[in-house]
Design an enzyme around this catalytic site. Sequence first.
Site, PDB file in Angstrom:
ATOM      1  N   TYR A  71       0.845  -1.214   0.000  1.00  0.00           N
ATOM      2  CA  TYR A  71       0.000   0.000   0.000  1.00  0.00           C
ATOM      3  C   TYR A  71       0.880   1.264   0.000  1.00  0.00           C
ATOM      4  O   TYR A  71       0.481   2.313  -0.494  1.00  0.00           O
ATOM      5  CB  TYR A  71      -0.967  -0.022   1.179  1.00  0.00           C
ATOM      6  CG  TYR A  71      -2.221   0.787   0.921  1.00  0.00           C
ATOM      7  CD1 TYR A  71      -3.091   0.450  -0.107  1.00  0.00           C
ATOM      8  CD2 TYR A  71      -2.526   1.900   1.702  1.00  0.00           C
ATOM      9  CE1 TYR A  71      -4.233   1.204  -0.357  1.00  0.00           C
ATOM     10  CE2 TYR A  71      -3.668   2.650   1.464  1.00  0.00           C
ATOM     11  CZ  TYR A  71      -4.511   2.289   0.433  1.00  0.00           C
ATOM     12  OH  TYR A  71      -5.646   3.044   0.186  1.00  0.00           O
ATOM     13  N   THR A  97     -11.549  -3.476  -7.281  1.00  0.00           N
ATOM     14  CA  THR A  97     -11.872  -2.379  -8.210  1.00  0.00           C
ATOM     15  C   THR A  97     -10.634  -2.078  -9.054  1.00  0.00           C
ATOM     16  O   THR A  97      -9.554  -2.616  -8.800  1.00  0.00           O
ATOM     17  CB  THR A  97     -12.253  -1.098  -7.447  1.00  0.00           C
ATOM     18  OG1 THR A  97     -11.112  -0.694  -6.674  1.00  0.00           O
ATOM     19  CG2 THR A  97     -13.446  -1.301  -6.528  1.00  0.00           C
ATOM     20  N   LYS A 132      -3.386   8.449   2.659  1.00  0.00           N
ATOM     21  CA  LYS A 132      -4.664   8.236   3.369  1.00  0.00           C
ATOM     22  C   LYS A 132      -4.598   8.787   4.797  1.00  0.00           C
ATOM     23  O   LYS A 132      -5.613   9.250   5.329  1.00  0.00           O
ATOM     24  CB  LYS A 132      -5.023   6.744   3.398  1.00  0.00           C
ATOM     25  CG  LYS A 132      -5.423   6.158   2.035  1.00  0.00           C
ATOM     26  CD  LYS A 132      -6.658   6.807   1.445  1.00  0.00           C
ATOM     27  CE  LYS A 132      -7.214   6.023   0.263  1.00  0.00           C
ATOM     28  NZ  LYS A 132      -8.261   6.755  -0.463  1.00  0.00           N
TER      29      LYS A 132
HETATM   30  P1  NAD Z   1     -11.913   3.103  -8.747  1.00  0.00           P
HETATM   31  O1  NAD Z   1     -10.694   2.921  -9.602  1.00  0.00           O
HETATM   32  O2  NAD Z   1     -13.182   2.591  -9.274  1.00  0.00           O
HETATM   33  O3  NAD Z   1     -12.095   4.636  -8.351  1.00  0.00           O
HETATM   34  C1  NAD Z   1     -11.011   5.536  -8.228  1.00  0.00           C
HETATM   35  C2  NAD Z   1     -11.468   6.789  -8.937  1.00  0.00           C
HETATM   36  O4  NAD Z   1     -10.490   7.831  -8.782  1.00  0.00           O
HETATM   37  C3  NAD Z   1     -11.662   6.583 -10.448  1.00  0.00           C
HETATM   38  O5  NAD Z   1     -12.967   6.952 -10.811  1.00  0.00           O
HETATM   39  C4  NAD Z   1     -10.641   7.526 -11.056  1.00  0.00           C
HETATM   40  O6  NAD Z   1     -11.105   8.081 -12.280  1.00  0.00           O
HETATM   41  C5  NAD Z   1     -10.570   8.573  -9.959  1.00  0.00           C
HETATM   42  N1  NAD Z   1      -9.396   9.435 -10.108  1.00  0.00           N
HETATM   43  C6  NAD Z   1      -8.076   9.115 -10.071  1.00  0.00           C
HETATM   44  N2  NAD Z   1      -7.332  10.198 -10.343  1.00  0.00           N
HETATM   45  C7  NAD Z   1      -8.209  11.235 -10.544  1.00  0.00           C
HETATM   46  C8  NAD Z   1      -8.052  12.601 -10.881  1.00  0.00           C
HETATM   47  N3  NAD Z   1      -6.844  13.154 -11.075  1.00  0.00           N
HETATM   48  N4  NAD Z   1      -9.181  13.359 -11.011  1.00  0.00           N
HETATM   49  C9  NAD Z   1     -10.413  12.837 -10.847  1.00  0.00           C
HETATM   50  N5  NAD Z   1     -10.614  11.537 -10.532  1.00  0.00           N
HETATM   51  C10 NAD Z   1      -9.521  10.756 -10.391  1.00  0.00           C
HETATM   52  O7  NAD Z   1     -11.539   2.413  -7.348  1.00  0.00           O
HETATM   53  P2  NAD Z   1     -12.283   2.411  -5.933  1.00  0.00           P
HETATM   54  O8  NAD Z   1     -11.673   1.283  -5.208  1.00  0.00           O
HETATM   55  O9  NAD Z   1     -13.730   2.487  -6.109  1.00  0.00           O
HETATM   56  O10 NAD Z   1     -11.717   3.743  -5.246  1.00  0.00           O
HETATM   57  C11 NAD Z   1     -12.561   4.725  -4.663  1.00  0.00           C
HETATM   58  C12 NAD Z   1     -11.992   5.172  -3.329  1.00  0.00           C
HETATM   59  O11 NAD Z   1     -12.138   4.106  -2.392  1.00  0.00           O
HETATM   60  C13 NAD Z   1     -10.514   5.543  -3.353  1.00  0.00           C
HETATM   61  O12 NAD Z   1     -10.305   6.650  -2.509  1.00  0.00           O
HETATM   62  C14 NAD Z   1      -9.871   4.314  -2.756  1.00  0.00           C
HETATM   63  O13 NAD Z   1      -8.608   4.573  -2.190  1.00  0.00           O
HETATM   64  C15 NAD Z   1     -10.904   3.976  -1.709  1.00  0.00           C
HETATM   65  N6  NAD Z   1     -10.806   2.629  -1.137  1.00  0.00           N
HETATM   66  C16 NAD Z   1     -10.802   1.545  -1.947  1.00  0.00           C
HETATM   67  C17 NAD Z   1     -10.683   0.284  -1.392  1.00  0.00           C
HETATM   68  C18 NAD Z   1     -10.637  -0.937  -2.265  1.00  0.00           C
HETATM   69  O14 NAD Z   1     -10.169  -1.984  -1.808  1.00  0.00           O
HETATM   70  N7  NAD Z   1     -11.114  -0.875  -3.495  1.00  0.00           N
HETATM   71  C19 NAD Z   1     -10.587   0.136   0.007  1.00  0.00           C
HETATM   72  C20 NAD Z   1     -10.613   1.268   0.802  1.00  0.00           C
HETATM   73  C21 NAD Z   1     -10.716   2.521   0.235  1.00  0.00           C
END
Ligand code: NAD
Length: 263
Positions: A154, A192, A161
């Site tokens: 990570y 994702t 974060k």
């Molecule tokens: P995802 O890839 O579907 O979403 C990430 C999004 O960030 C995408 O839509 C991407 O277009 C956007 N993004 C990246 N750079 C960008 C920029 N410069 N401008 C605008 N948008 C931008 O993946 P996700 O897992 O749904 O992620 C969503 C959130 O959830 C993130 O903050 C991620 O860290 C968090 N999260 C994810 C998990 C997991 O395991 N998937 C766990 C905990 C937290």
Amino acid sequence: MLSGKKGVILGVANKRSIAWGIAQAAAQAGATLALNYQSERLAASVRELADTLDRPLVAPCDVTSDADIAAFFAQVQARLGALDFLVHAVAYAPKDDLDGQFVDTSREGFRIAHDISAYSLTAVARAALPLMKDGGGSIVTLTYLGSERAVAGYNVMGVAKAALEASVRYLAADLGPYGIRVNAISAGPINTLAARGIHGFTKMLKHHAAMAPLRRPTEVAEVADTALFLISSMGRGVTGEVIHVDGGYHCIGLVPRDEPSQG
Ligand code: NAD
């Protein structure tokens, strides 16, 4: 639950996105939505998903660009008038900085990860403020346990974060007097697009499901339900908080060697 409420959801990339799960749940609960897409590359897939909802505003917004943020929120104001909630589900770190060890993080990788994954929350909260400050509102972001503990693979995302979670507390303090609440959901690993950039993610998923008290993976729908709670008046007393939606993984030190017998 959200009947008559208007909100922005940032971070839909495809049907697996956590933002998409939240968008579907919020629309189902009666909210009127505005969605962004990061770049033209994602425009078609976000528009295709948005077409399944009740005519949300869909517009570009790259959160690294102040001009994009200003243009996006100008469109939101024109279409929706005021805002009741804002969901920030956006994160990115360069792959090279996720593949190796944290000690090798580049200066540029550190900057990019913090700009997109942490600073952007403050930038979009500031843009949303004029649309929220008369009626109050709720801002929700997404974080992960890698902010609190060193999680292999990570790396710099964990440090970003941690900055994001600190930003939640500072924003909660600044915006509370306007009746605006700011919280984060710390989700367990979910498969994702963003998650697949993390080295060893499949192993992480299996480990999580085996060790979490609930003994199963985290589901997008569980995260979306908690987001609805925070967005709606049900969460009206909660701000500056990080709520773990991870099957309890965060509370575990040592898993019992023998499973309790079932029945
Ligand atoms: P995802 O890839 O579907 O979403 C990430 C999004 O960030 C995408 O839509 C991407 O277009 C956007 N993004 C990246 N750079 C960008 C920029 N410069 N401008 C605008 N948008 C931008 O993946 P996700 O897992 O749904 O992620 C969503 C959130 O959830 C993130 O903050 C991620 O860290 C968090 N999260 C994810 C998990 C997991 O395991 N998937 C766990 C905990 C937290």
